[in-house]
Design an enzyme around this catalytic site. Structure first.
Site, PDB file in Angstrom:
ATOM      1  N   TRP A  40       0.879  -1.181   0.000  1.00 50.79           N
ATOM      2  CA  TRP A  40       0.000   0.000   0.000  1.00 50.79           C
ATOM      3  C   TRP A  40       0.905   1.215   0.000  1.00 50.79           C
ATOM      4  CZ3 TRP A  40      -4.334   2.290  -0.900  1.00 50.79           C
ATOM      5  CH2 TRP A  40      -4.853   3.320  -0.116  1.00 50.79           C
ATOM      6  N   SER A  42       1.017   4.367   0.734  1.00 53.26           N
ATOM      7  CA  SER A  42       0.090   5.139   1.570  1.00 53.26           C
ATOM      8  C   SER A  42       0.360   6.634   1.527  1.00 53.26           C
ATOM      9  CB  SER A  42       0.230   4.619   3.012  1.00 53.26           C
ATOM     10  OG  SER A  42      -0.241   5.569   3.946  1.00 53.26           O
ATOM     11  N   GLY A  43      -0.687   7.400   1.313  1.00 56.31           N
ATOM     12  CA  GLY A  43      -0.556   8.858   1.363  1.00 56.31           C
ATOM     13  C   GLY A  43      -0.291   9.347   2.781  1.00 56.31           C
ATOM     14  N   PHE A  44      -0.923   8.686   3.743  1.00 58.32           N
ATOM     15  CA  PHE A  44      -0.711   9.066   5.144  1.00 58.32           C
ATOM     16  C   PHE A  44       0.747   8.845   5.533  1.00 58.32           C
ATOM     17  CE2 PHE A  44      -0.334   7.875   9.588  1.00 58.32           C
ATOM     18  CZ  PHE A  44      -0.939   8.942  10.223  1.00 58.32           C
ATOM     19  N   ASP A  54      -1.693  14.680   6.510  1.00 65.88           N
ATOM     20  CA  ASP A  54      -2.226  14.069   5.284  1.00 65.88           C
ATOM     21  C   ASP A  54      -3.451  14.863   4.823  1.00 65.88           C
ATOM     22  OD1 ASP A  54      -2.804  12.280   3.262  1.00 65.88           O
ATOM     23  OD2 ASP A  54      -3.630  10.745   4.594  1.00 65.88           O
ATOM     24  N   ASP A  81      -2.238   4.854  -3.395  1.00 69.27           N
ATOM     25  CA  ASP A  81      -3.265   5.670  -2.729  1.00 69.27           C
ATOM     26  C   ASP A  81      -3.216   7.061  -3.354  1.00 69.27           C
ATOM     27  OD1 ASP A  81      -4.834   7.103  -0.953  1.00 69.27           O
ATOM     28  OD2 ASP A  81      -3.411   6.958   0.717  1.00 69.27           O
ATOM     29  N   ARG A 155     -13.065   4.322  -3.602  1.00 72.29           N
ATOM     30  CA  ARG A 155     -13.132   4.329  -2.129  1.00 72.29           C
ATOM     31  C   ARG A 155     -14.221   5.292  -1.683  1.00 72.29           C
ATOM     32  NH1 ARG A 155      -7.898   5.863   1.638  1.00 72.29           N
ATOM     33  NH2 ARG A 155      -8.965   7.023   3.276  1.00 72.29           N
ATOM     34  N   HIS A 186     -14.419   2.630   3.956  1.00 74.76           N
ATOM     35  CA  HIS A 186     -13.579   2.981   5.100  1.00 74.76           C
ATOM     36  C   HIS A 186     -14.467   3.347   6.285  1.00 74.76           C
ATOM     37  CE1 HIS A 186      -9.809   3.597   6.871  1.00 74.76           C
ATOM     38  NE2 HIS A 186      -9.497   4.812   6.480  1.00 74.76           N
TER      39      HIS A 186
HETATM   40  C1  SPV Z   1      -3.527   6.038   3.955  1.00 72.35           C
HETATM   41  O1  SPV Z   1      -2.806   5.173   4.480  1.00 72.35           O
HETATM   42  O2  SPV Z   1      -3.075   7.059   3.429  1.00 72.35           O
HETATM   43  C2  SPV Z   1      -4.981   5.862   3.919  1.00 72.35           C
HETATM   44  C3  SPV Z   1      -5.623   5.034   4.950  1.00 72.35           C
HETATM   45  O3  SPV Z   1      -5.619   6.437   3.059  1.00 72.35           O
HETATM   46  S1  SPV Z   1      -6.232   6.106   6.181  1.00 72.35           S
HETATM   47  O4  SPV Z   1      -5.126   6.918   6.667  1.00 72.35           O
HETATM   48  O5  SPV Z   1      -6.790   5.254   7.229  1.00 72.35           O
HETATM   49  O6  SPV Z   1      -7.260   6.932   5.597  1.00 72.35           O
HETATM   50 MG    MG Z   2      -4.567   7.968   2.146  1.00 77.82          MG
END
Ligand code: SPV
Ligand code: MG
Length: 290
Positions: A40, A42-44, A54, A81, A155, A186
């Site tokens: 993944w 991940s953007g976060f 984020d 993401d 999503r 989510h």
């Molecule tokens: C990320 O990991 O960037 C996500 C998941 O989008 S969350 O942070 O839970 O939205």
């Molecule tokens: Mg994200």
């Protein structure tokens, strides 16, 4: 086999496949080493690793380049993401072209408005675009991909935004109708009840994707028993693990005034050399340096 075809195959086989978060190539290599089926991007995690919240501050180029090197170094299918798609449907079209070229296997696009706010924060400002607008984004993503196996994951943040099950289900159906290959739903509830209710009510054809960060009681065995879920994403565990490990190690060194006390609890230099393939470097030195 293309990255998308590989991801589809692993999803069909593992049901659910597991994607672990990564924010750089080293974390992605460790995901592969641990045996996860996918990564993944991940953007976060990328935002946090840059010391930023984020909230759409990280540019497409930054995340794209990160995704490219993650795919390159890990060899695993990468689920990118791409947040809201960096703008409207035209931005999504361009993004999908770029992410496919960068070696991603899939993109996840969320139905929040740009700029987004991270999903799990308490009382976050969660604004969604209209479902028809988001359908246009899905259609643009489908039109942009060259490999029909490249996955477009829609999503919905309807539950995150507190809009309820009916709205979440209506949006999931609308996104499937627009051509999404999978639907990620989510939730930030502290128990799996909200998600389990959604799964029970889901009568669409495409498989679901879950990110059980807020409700960690939901493990793979429980997901498998529910059926309908093709992919589970462990959303931010690379960066959370690294953050605590660094904080504890730095505090220990500061306290001790030296590094002797940490040797047993951190990776060895040889471990890093192995990950960097220094044996391969030595071999090339012997062969090519005159
Ligand atoms: C990320 O990991 O960037 C996500 C998941 O989008 S969350 O942070 O839970 O939205
Ligand atoms: Mg994200």
């Amino acid at each position: 086999m293309s990255p998308g075809a590989r991801l589809r195959a692993t999803i069909a086989q593992a049901a659910p496949a597991q994607a672990m978060a990564a924010h750089n190539p080293l974390s992605a290599m460790l995901v592969a080493e641990a045996g996860f089926e996918a990564i993944w991007s991940s953007g976060f995690e990328l935002s946090a690793s840059l010391g930023l919240p984020d909230i759409s501050l990280v540019s497409m180029t930054q995340h794209l380049e990160s995704t490219r090197v993650i795919a390159e170094r890990s060899g695993l299918p990468v689920v990118a993401d791409i947040d809201t798609g960096f703008g409207n449907a035209l931005n999504v079209h361009y993004a999908v072209e770029q992410y496919e070229r960068a070696g991603a296997a899939a993109v996840v696009i969320e139905d929040k408005s740009f700029p987004k706010v991270t999903s799990l924060v308490a009382e976050g400002r969660q604004e969604l675009v209209r479902a028809p607008e988001f359908q246009g984004k899905i259609e643009a993503a489908r039109a942009a991909r060259r490999d029909p196996q490249f996955l477009i994951v829609a999503r919905t943040e309807a539950l995150i935004a507190g809009l309820g099950q009916a709205e979440a289900l209506a949006r999931a159906h609308a996104y499937e109708a627009a051509g999404a290959d999978m639907v990620l739903v989510h939730s930030k509830q502290k128990t799996p009840a909200e998600i389990e209710a959604f799964i029970a009510a889901w009568d669409g054809k495409v498989p679901l994707v879950l990110v059980p960060t807020a409700y960690p009681q939901m493990d793979v065995a429980r997901v498998r028993a529910l059926g309908k879920v093709g992919l589970v994403i462990w959303g931010n565990h690379a960066l959370r693990a690294a953050t605590r490990a660094m904080r504890e190690t730095f505090a220990r060194i500061r306290r001790d005034g030296g590094v002797g006390g940490t040797e047993g609890s951190i990776a060895s230099v040889q471990d890093l050399f192995d990950l960097q393939d220094m044996a391969g470097v030595k071999d090339k030195e012997t062969r090519f340096l005159r």
